[in-house]
Design a protein around this motif. Structure first.
Motif, PDB file in Angstrom:
ATOM      1  N   PHE A 365       0.837  -1.188   0.000  1.00  0.00           N
ATOM      2  CA  PHE A 365       0.000   0.000   0.000  1.00  0.00           C
ATOM      3  C   PHE A 365       0.875   1.242   0.000  1.00  0.00           C
ATOM      4  CE2 PHE A 365      -2.789  -3.246   1.549  1.00  0.00           C
ATOM      5  CZ  PHE A 365      -4.062  -2.885   1.112  1.00  0.00           C
ATOM      6  N   ASN A 366       0.409   2.266  -0.674  1.00  0.00           N
ATOM      7  CA  ASN A 366       1.119   3.537  -0.650  1.00  0.00           C
ATOM      8  C   ASN A 366       1.145   4.120   0.759  1.00  0.00           C
ATOM      9  OD1 ASN A 366       2.428   5.736  -2.044  1.00  0.00           O
ATOM     10  ND2 ASN A 366       0.557   6.924  -1.698  1.00  0.00           N
ATOM     11  N   ALA A 700     -12.328  -1.790   1.317  1.00  0.00           N
ATOM     12  CA  ALA A 700     -12.278  -0.329   1.243  1.00  0.00           C
ATOM     13  C   ALA A 700     -11.405   0.148   0.089  1.00  0.00           C
ATOM     14  CB  ALA A 700     -11.754   0.237   2.560  1.00  0.00           C
ATOM     15  N   ASN A 701     -10.305  -0.527  -0.157  1.00  0.00           N
ATOM     16  CA  ASN A 701      -9.367  -0.040  -1.164  1.00  0.00           C
ATOM     17  C   ASN A 701      -9.670  -0.558  -2.567  1.00  0.00           C
ATOM     18  OD1 ASN A 701      -6.686   1.572  -1.141  1.00  0.00           O
ATOM     19  ND2 ASN A 701      -6.346  -0.088  -2.588  1.00  0.00           N
ATOM     20  N   PHE A 702     -10.052  -1.825  -2.678  1.00  0.00           N
ATOM     21  CA  PHE A 702     -10.240  -2.438  -3.997  1.00  0.00           C
ATOM     22  C   PHE A 702     -11.702  -2.754  -4.313  1.00  0.00           C
ATOM     23  CE2 PHE A 702      -6.021  -3.692  -2.464  1.00  0.00           C
ATOM     24  CZ  PHE A 702      -5.216  -3.208  -3.496  1.00  0.00           C
ATOM     25  N   TYR A 722      -9.399   3.921  -2.941  1.00  0.00           N
ATOM     26  CA  TYR A 722      -8.874   4.951  -2.053  1.00  0.00           C
ATOM     27  C   TYR A 722      -7.433   5.350  -2.348  1.00  0.00           C
ATOM     28  CZ  TYR A 722      -7.093   7.032   2.262  1.00  0.00           C
ATOM     29  OH  TYR A 722      -6.485   7.843   3.172  1.00  0.00           O
ATOM     30  N   ASP A 723      -6.543   4.397  -2.514  1.00  0.00           N
ATOM     31  CA  ASP A 723      -5.129   4.708  -2.509  1.00  0.00           C
ATOM     32  C   ASP A 723      -4.403   3.795  -3.484  1.00  0.00           C
ATOM     33  OD1 ASP A 723      -2.847   5.958  -1.806  1.00  0.00           O
ATOM     34  OD2 ASP A 723      -2.647   5.049   0.177  1.00  0.00           O
ATOM     35  N   GLU A 739      -4.922  -4.095  -8.458  1.00  0.00           N
ATOM     36  CA  GLU A 739      -4.012  -2.942  -8.354  1.00  0.00           C
ATOM     37  C   GLU A 739      -4.799  -1.677  -8.620  1.00  0.00           C
ATOM     38  OE1 GLU A 739       0.454  -1.618  -9.834  1.00  0.00           O
ATOM     39  OE2 GLU A 739      -0.673  -3.103 -10.978  1.00  0.00           O
ATOM     40  N   THR A 740      -4.585  -0.674  -7.775  1.00  0.00           N
ATOM     41  CA  THR A 740      -5.247   0.618  -7.963  1.00  0.00           C
ATOM     42  C   THR A 740      -4.201   1.680  -8.263  1.00  0.00           C
ATOM     43  OG1 THR A 740      -5.197   0.892  -5.551  1.00  0.00           O
ATOM     44  CG2 THR A 740      -7.255   0.143  -6.534  1.00  0.00           C
ATOM     45  N   LYS A 741      -4.475   2.444  -9.329  1.00  0.00           N
ATOM     46  CA  LYS A 741      -3.620   3.571  -9.711  1.00  0.00           C
ATOM     47  C   LYS A 741      -4.515   4.675 -10.248  1.00  0.00           C
ATOM     48  CE  LYS A 741       0.933   1.685 -10.806  1.00  0.00           C
ATOM     49  NZ  LYS A 741       1.948   1.509 -11.877  1.00  0.00           N
ATOM     50  N   GLY A 742      -4.310   5.876  -9.725  1.00  0.00           N
ATOM     51  CA  GLY A 742      -5.105   6.999 -10.207  1.00  0.00           C
ATOM     52  C   GLY A 742      -6.594   6.759 -10.129  1.00  0.00           C
ATOM     53  N   ASN A 743      -7.003   6.144  -9.050  1.00  0.00           N
ATOM     54  CA  ASN A 743      -8.415   5.840  -8.802  1.00  0.00           C
ATOM     55  C   ASN A 743      -8.998   4.887  -9.854  1.00  0.00           C
ATOM     56  OD1 ASN A 743     -10.381   6.200  -6.844  1.00  0.00           O
ATOM     57  ND2 ASN A 743     -11.553   7.599  -8.133  1.00  0.00           N
ATOM     58  N   LYS A 744      -8.115   4.107 -10.494  1.00  0.00           N
ATOM     59  CA  LYS A 744      -8.541   3.112 -11.457  1.00  0.00           C
ATOM     60  C   LYS A 744      -8.129   1.738 -10.967  1.00  0.00           C
ATOM     61  CE  LYS A 744      -8.026   1.701 -16.288  1.00  0.00           C
ATOM     62  NZ  LYS A 744      -7.313   1.961 -17.568  1.00  0.00           N
ATOM     63  N   LEU A 745      -9.007   0.768 -11.141  1.00  0.00           N
ATOM     64  CA  LEU A 745      -8.729  -0.595 -10.708  1.00  0.00           C
ATOM     65  C   LEU A 745      -8.302  -1.448 -11.894  1.00  0.00           C
ATOM     66  CD1 LEU A 745      -8.845  -2.900  -8.590  1.00  0.00           C
ATOM     67  CD2 LEU A 745     -11.231  -3.243  -9.259  1.00  0.00           C
TER      68      LEU A 745
END
Length: 758
Positions: A365-366, A700-702, A722-723, A739-745
């Motif tokens: 996580f970031n 929450a995140n994915f 989220y992150d 994987e989440t990047k730039g609010n994209k899954l």
């Protein structure tokens, strides 16, 4: 067809010791040929295997009364003389950890050419374990006896040579044993060395109060009376006092000590390698946390009894070299070795980790604080999920219901399977219910209950857990073997339904949460959190049993609970009867009762948005309850805090989930690397149900809400990311990558799996 587990071997024990309290025997044989050998064995209560002096195995995986799981090992023996020593304990007492059933040992050793070459009843010599002092204090109310030893060089001779230095016994055959397969995988047994951090001098301070606890005096536990103890390690450990000096050495003389620590708290077998230069008496005291003593802030504070346990092992040692390993697993971050007599030189101290080896989830996580919470959750799970889902690996090691409702959901996310929960539920499907009301389930199991303790609420969580287990794709045989339990529970509660269908005046220990919600004045009469749980259990039982009447009954009960519990501001915890038998609401109100109501859909956001927003925005960990709703008592970790986080996820409040997860758990994570039962250092600091925080954070995140392993569906939310983060979740032998990047899954699915978007 009935499976044959042993071709030739018979189960044995030393004649005359079958009923001996705190019995400990050693079974020894020698193999004079190199090669690969298969060991099939079972023992009760616990065993450990040494080959040429090295620890190679520990077991068994616990089972229900009258059932015993068989272990199978494969060992490459590389010496021309291979000394096999198997130590077995039989407590013959009542506890929540080891059953009060007759001890035994059975073993067959096979090679690839000749088949069975050794059997327990013909080829093993039986010795009384003369190193272990038998008449001692218990370790805890929930676990059996503490460890104290009187050791000389005969131990090394026993472990490393064919010689037989102790008195041998004739064996008696133990019959009518029911053997079963091991369900779980074998644990990690890996040494982790602790670091020396301080030295000092010790002394006896007779002004210090001697620790007293119920486990020292309750006869129904089956204990040794205090006047029979061969060593009173409790008195000595209670009155030991310490003063720091500036030395940093592993050579200990009389009345000196050395303190060791690890970065995080671990669970396993305490190992001490040392040279005894003069006959010595040493005490090892340990704990999960450093609690500073007033006036001694420069000294690590180790309270051996903080967790209502006897965190103390003693060794009386003759001159010589020793590699000492505790028989029982313990949990510790700090340990102090005190030399009360003689002189010793310590070469190594640490813990042989005893953990679940199947955790294969990978994550990054970031947010580094979330990484720390994840680390602690996984450490907590691994230490609590070895042979069944336990509450804590220290004081109890007991398989508690309710806790397992949460940790059972964490297991497949962390390991890809539900092996440990399957073993746990299999045990319950065969559980013995002596000393319990008809239909009631044991609150923890395998365990014995001569005190007739039970928690009625836990049997309701059991129904919810079986529903979740089957809904994920768990074994149908577990459901089939559990149906009578489910029906028995429902029949039990029928007798406590009042004219409205609400449960009233329940018997036993009514457990809502470790908070004001458990106070007698809050639970008596009609306890609404319990009824909220009951309403959901009726619905889930109806689905499992294909009974629409139960489903409709549960739905109707939710309406009744709302009518009688909600006072237009909050849900009250209970109602009582007046002298005219009228139902009178109390003003008892807890935060946790509100979370029960929201979690079990007694009320939903759309029903009353003002109420919902009040609960979300004005409550939680950092509410100042002296100023903000002071008459609504705060929640604790078990289980109000987890329910709150699940509710936040349900309504898409993901930022709040992240923030509050850190608020609740980050301090625990950086304190000792595990997650706790309470929001304080009151008791266990390593509690398995908290590993469920992994599921909460992943949702929450994915947006990961559920994995259906049977139908190969993965349920995801489209919103709420989220992150920046990446997680690799095991799915049996495959994996799910999110994987989440730039609010994209982004995602990579396991073979044949598909996404169901919520």
């Amino acid at each position: 067809m009935k499976k044959t587990y042993f071709l030739k071997a018979k189960a044995i024990w030393a004649e005359g010791k079958e009923d001996e309290l705190n019995s400990s025997l050693i079974f020894k044989t020698v193999i004079y040929q190199k090669g690969t050998y298969k060991f099939s064995l079972c023992a009760n209560n616990f065993y450990r295997i040494f080959i040429n002096g090295k620890l190679k195995g520990y077991g068994p995986s616990r089972d229900a009364h009258d059932y015993y799981r068989v272990d199978n090992y494969k060992f490459d023996l590389n010496e021309t003389c291979n000394v096999i020593v198997i130590e077995v304990s039989g407590s013959n007492c009542n506890s929540f950890y080891a059953l009060n059933t007759k001890p035994f040992f059975i073993c067959e050793i096979k090679n690839e050419y000749d088949g069975v070459i050794k059997t327990s009843d013909k080829d093993f010599t039986i010795f009384n374990n003369e190193t272990r002092i038998r008449k001692v204090t218990r370790f805890a109310y929930q676990r059996a006896f503490s460890e104290s030893y009187n050791i000389d060089d005969r131990l090394n001779i026993l472990l490393n040579t064919p010689l037989e230095p102790y008195r041998d016994y004739d064996g008696v055959v133990i019959k009518n044993l029911k053997f079963e397969d091991r369900i779980v995988n074998y644990p990690i047994l890996k040494f982790n060395e602790y670091q020396l951090i301080e030295n000092g001098i010790s002394f006896i301070n007779e002004n210090k109060k001697i620790y007293e606890d119920r486990y020292q005096v309750l006869d129904y536990l089956k204990i040794f009376p205090k006047d029979e103890w061969e060593i009173d390690s409790n008195k000595v450990a209670s009155q030991l006092d310490f003063k720091l000096n500036n030395e940093h050495k592993k050579l200990l003389k009389k009345w000196s000590f050395a303190t060791f620590s690890n970065k995080i708290s671990l669970t396993g077998f305490i190992r001490l390698k040392l040279k005894v230069k003069k006959d010595a008496l040493i005490y090892i005291i340990f704990d999960e946390i450093d609690i500073k003593e007033k006036g001694k802030e420069d000294l690590v504070g180790i309270d051996f009894s903080r967790n209502t346990t006897h965190n103390c092992i003693t060794y009386s040692l003759k001159e010589g070299d020793y590699n000492l390993i505790s028989f029982e697993p313990y949990t510790l971050k700090y340990a102090r070795i005190i030399c009360l007599e003689g002189e010793v030189s310590i070469s190594k101290f640490g813990v042989i980790k005893y953990e679940n080896k199947d955790c294969s989830i990978k994550y990054n996580f970031n947010n580094e604080k979330i990484n720390k919470v994840f680390d602690a959750a996984i450490n907590t799970f691994k230490q609590n999920a070895v042979d069944l889902l336990t509450d804590c690996p220290s004081r109890e090691r007991a398989g508690w219901l309710c806790d397992s409702y949460f940790s059972g959901q964490a297991e497949p996310i962390l390991t890809g399977y539900n092996l440990v929960e399957s073993a746990f539920l299999d045990n319950y499907s065969k559980c013995k219910k002596d000393n319990l009301p008809k239909g009631m389930m044991p609150m923890c199991y395998p365990a014995d209950f001569p005190s007739k303790e039970f928690i009625p609420n836990w049997s309701l969580w059991y129904i919810l857990e079986i529903y979740n287990y089957i809904n994920r794709g768990g074994s149908k045989s577990i459901l089939n073997s559990s149906i009578n339990n489910i029906k028995g529970i429902l029949d039990y509660f029928k007798d406590f339904e009042n004219e409205l269908g609400l449960l009233e005046n329940l018997k036993g220990w009514i457990f809502v949460e470790w908070s004001k919600a458990n106070d007698i004045e809050f639970i008596k009469g009609i306890n609404y959190p319990t009824n909220m749980l009951y309403s959901e259990a009726l619905i889930k039982a109806g689905i499992l049993l294909n009974d629409n009447n139960l489903i409709n009954k549960g739905k109707k009960l939710k309406e009744i609970i709302y009518k009688y519990s909600f006072n237009n501001e909050f849900f009250i915890d209970n109602s009582i009867r007046d002298k005219d038998n009228n139902i009178i609401p109390t003003d008892h109100t807890t935060e946790t009762c509100q979370y029960y109501a929201l979690y079990f859909n007694i009320i939903k956001k759309e029903d009353n948005e003002d109420y919902f927003n009040k609960m979300i925005n004005n409550f939680g960990e950092y509410r100042d309850d002296k100023l903000i709703y002071p008459n609504v008592y705060k929640s604790n970790v078990l289980m109000g805090i987890l329910l709150r986080l699940m509710i936040l996820n349900k309504y898409g409040l993901y930022n709040k989930v992240f923030n509050e997860s850190i608020e609740y758990f980050y301090k625990m994570a950086i304190t000792n690397g595990t997650l706790w039962e309470h929001d304080s250092i009151f008791a266990s600091l390593n509690h398995c149900f908290t590993s469920f925080i992994v599921n909460i954070i992943l949702e929450a995140n994915f947006g990961l809400t559920f994995i259906d392993y049977k139908n190969k569906n993965i349920y995801l939310n489209k919103v709420g990311l989220y992150d920046e983060a990446k997680v690799i979740i095991p799915i049996k032998k495959d994996k799910l990558i999110l994987e989440t990047k730039g609010n994209k899954l982004n995602y990579i699915l396991p073979k044949d799996y598909k996404i169901i978007w919520n």
